[in-house]
Design an enzyme around this catalytic site. Structure first.
Site, PDB file in Angstrom:
ATOM      1  N   ASN A   1      50.573   4.850 -14.863  1.00 15.64           N
ATOM      2  CA  ASN A   1      49.541   5.132 -13.929  1.00 15.64           C
ATOM      3  C   ASN A   1      48.789   4.124 -13.302  1.00 15.64           C
ATOM      4  O   ASN A   1      48.963   2.919 -13.997  1.00 15.64           O
ATOM      5  CB  ASN A   1      48.872   6.092 -14.660  1.00 15.64           C
ATOM      6  CG  ASN A   1      47.615   5.428 -15.561  1.00 15.64           C
ATOM      7  OD1 ASN A   1      46.997   4.373 -15.130  1.00 15.64           O
ATOM      8  ND2 ASN A   1      47.613   5.891 -16.780  1.00 15.64           N
ATOM      9  N   THR A   2      48.777   3.901 -12.180  1.00 12.33           N
ATOM     10  CA  THR A   2      47.568   3.142 -11.414  1.00 12.33           C
ATOM     11  C   THR A   2      46.508   3.915 -10.739  1.00 12.33           C
ATOM     12  O   THR A   2      46.843   5.034 -10.214  1.00 12.33           O
ATOM     13  CB  THR A   2      48.450   2.228 -10.414  1.00 12.33           C
ATOM     14  OG1 THR A   2      49.053   2.996  -9.472  1.00 12.33           O
ATOM     15  CG2 THR A   2      49.376   1.563 -11.288  1.00 12.33           C
TER      16      THR A   2
ATOM     17  N   HIS B   1      59.838  -5.162 -21.061  1.00 14.93           N
ATOM     18  CA  HIS B   1      58.751  -6.153 -21.007  1.00 14.93           C
ATOM     19  C   HIS B   1      58.872  -7.454 -19.940  1.00 14.93           C
ATOM     20  O   HIS B   1      57.991  -7.945 -19.463  1.00 14.93           O
ATOM     21  CB  HIS B   1      58.446  -6.468 -22.620  1.00 14.93           C
ATOM     22  CG  HIS B   1      57.754  -5.772 -23.178  1.00 14.93           C
ATOM     23  ND1 HIS B   1      56.248  -5.672 -23.379  1.00 14.93           N
ATOM     24  CD2 HIS B   1      57.983  -4.720 -24.038  1.00 14.93           C
ATOM     25  CE1 HIS B   1      55.831  -4.729 -24.096  1.00 14.93           C
ATOM     26  NE2 HIS B   1      56.958  -4.193 -24.771  1.00 14.93           N
TER      27      HIS B   1
ATOM     28  N   HIS C   1      44.826   7.529 -36.548  1.00 11.79           N
ATOM     29  CA  HIS C   1      44.960   8.491 -37.695  1.00 11.79           C
ATOM     30  C   HIS C   1      46.503   8.437 -38.117  1.00 11.79           C
ATOM     31  O   HIS C   1      46.686   9.004 -39.256  1.00 11.79           O
ATOM     32  CB  HIS C   1      44.707   9.899 -37.312  1.00 11.79           C
ATOM     33  CG  HIS C   1      45.506  10.731 -36.343  1.00 11.79           C
ATOM     34  ND1 HIS C   1      45.182  10.414 -34.824  1.00 11.79           N
ATOM     35  CD2 HIS C   1      46.421  11.343 -36.241  1.00 11.79           C
ATOM     36  CE1 HIS C   1      45.966  11.239 -34.206  1.00 11.79           C
ATOM     37  NE2 HIS C   1      46.821  11.587 -34.950  1.00 11.79           N
TER      38      HIS C   1
ATOM     39  N   HIS D   1      55.481   6.396 -19.710  1.00  6.33           N
ATOM     40  CA  HIS D   1      54.288   6.707 -19.179  1.00  6.33           C
ATOM     41  C   HIS D   1      53.897   5.329 -18.255  1.00  6.33           C
ATOM     42  O   HIS D   1      54.054   4.348 -18.517  1.00  6.33           O
ATOM     43  CB  HIS D   1      53.284   6.907 -20.078  1.00  6.33           C
ATOM     44  CG  HIS D   1      52.007   6.670 -19.566  1.00  6.33           C
ATOM     45  ND1 HIS D   1      51.179   5.592 -19.578  1.00  6.33           N
ATOM     46  CD2 HIS D   1      51.064   7.442 -18.801  1.00  6.33           C
ATOM     47  CE1 HIS D   1      49.955   5.660 -19.050  1.00  6.33           C
ATOM     48  NE2 HIS D   1      49.848   6.872 -18.604  1.00  6.33           N
TER      49      HIS D   1
END
Length: 297
Positions: free
Chosen positions: A135-136, A167, A197, A133
């Site tokens: 996004n910006t 990383h 959860h 995933h």
């Protein structure tokens, strides 16, 4: 000041579009170059591009974007690379106004907004190749502006060397902006992409920031751009290495179960999903992140 903000909005939106074009081209190259290993004899996937539109309650234009989705490729089972630029009155639909404006300074008195960004989610054919995933985005109101985004890796079968590479690339792109940034944004990602959860993270982390505003717009855009630039060198080598590996039925089962975690997180906790639905953006574009198949046990 208005002219300055207008120019900044154009620069940010143009950058997100440029990044989108680079990623779409790179992913289609991966499909075309997949010549050995599982599914190498299948037809290469290509992106289907759909224009999205957002309208105000009175029917006036409120922005939109491009939804680019590839399904059933050699390498990608489903990948979406979306860009959007939307504007108007935040939470103009009465039932959503309070939720949409919550926590945003000054929105009670003047709820105008403008937002632009890129959002990407990739679900892979090969269980050894990690989902990802990224996004910006930039968000503007008459009272404030800020940037946000990041990327995180979501393997169902973890390879420590892949995690380290992902990383390392994030750190290399963030270090020029300050030695404190990578550890701070890594910790933020670890906290943000946690599924309470399930008492576990949804993947192996990455970097994440939100509401980022130092007061220096150019510096904040440059940081956001380097978060985007880090994505392809962090991710492509992992796919190139893992797409040729054979997989078993047990591997595929593990992938489907892991995708269930991903779906749970995006539907219950993800801030971007909530914002997109609350502000009336195209639901198909907002929910593009969901996997094509998942499993719960």
């Amino acid at each position: 000041m208005t002219d300055t903000f207008d120019s900044q909005k154009v620069r940010a939106a143009d950058w997100f579009r440029d990044l989108r074009n680079q990623i779409v081209a790179a992913f289609e190259d991966l499909e075309a170059s997949h010549s050995e290993g599982p599914l190498a004899d299948a037809d290469p996937g290509t992106f289907e591009v759909t224009e999205t539109k957002r309208t105000s309650d009175d029917g006036s234009d409120a922005g939109g974007g491009l939804m680019s989705v590839m399904r059933g490729g050699r390498v990608f089972e489903k990948v979406g690379v979306n860009i959007s630029t939307v504007y108007g009155t935040l939470g103009e639909r009465a039932q959503n106004a309070m939720a949409a404006r919550k926590g945003i300074p000054g929105m009670k008195d003047d709820p105008r907004f403008w937002a632009s960004g890129i959002s990407l989610v990739a679900h892979m054919q090969n269980p050894h190749a990690p989902a990802v995933h990224m996004n910006t985005r930039m968000f503007w109101t008459p009272h404030a502006w800020w940037f946000g985004g990041g990327s995180d890796l979501n393997p169902c079968i973890e390879y420590p060397e892949d995690t380290a590479h992902f990383h390392d690339q994030q750190k290399a792109h963030l270090d020029p902006h300050g030695a404190d940034l990578y550890p701070r944004l890594k910790e933020w990602a670890d906290e943000y992409f946690y599924i309470p959860h399930r008492h576990r993270a949804r993947g192996v982390g990455g970097i994440f920031m939100d509401d980022h505003c130092t007061g220096d717009w150019d510096a904040d855009l440059a940081l956001t751009q380097d978060i985007g630039r880090a994505f392809l060198p962090a991710y492509l080598p992992l796919v190139e290495k893992r797409r040729v590996q054979d997989w078993s039925e047990a591997d595929k089962d593990a992938q489907l179960v892991h995708r269930g975690l991903y779906a749970e997180y995006n539907l219950v906790y993800d801030r971007g999903t909530k914002f997109g639905l609350e502000t009336g953006h195209d639901a198909n574009a907002v929910l593009m992140s969901l996997p094509p198949l998942a499993k719960w046990i």
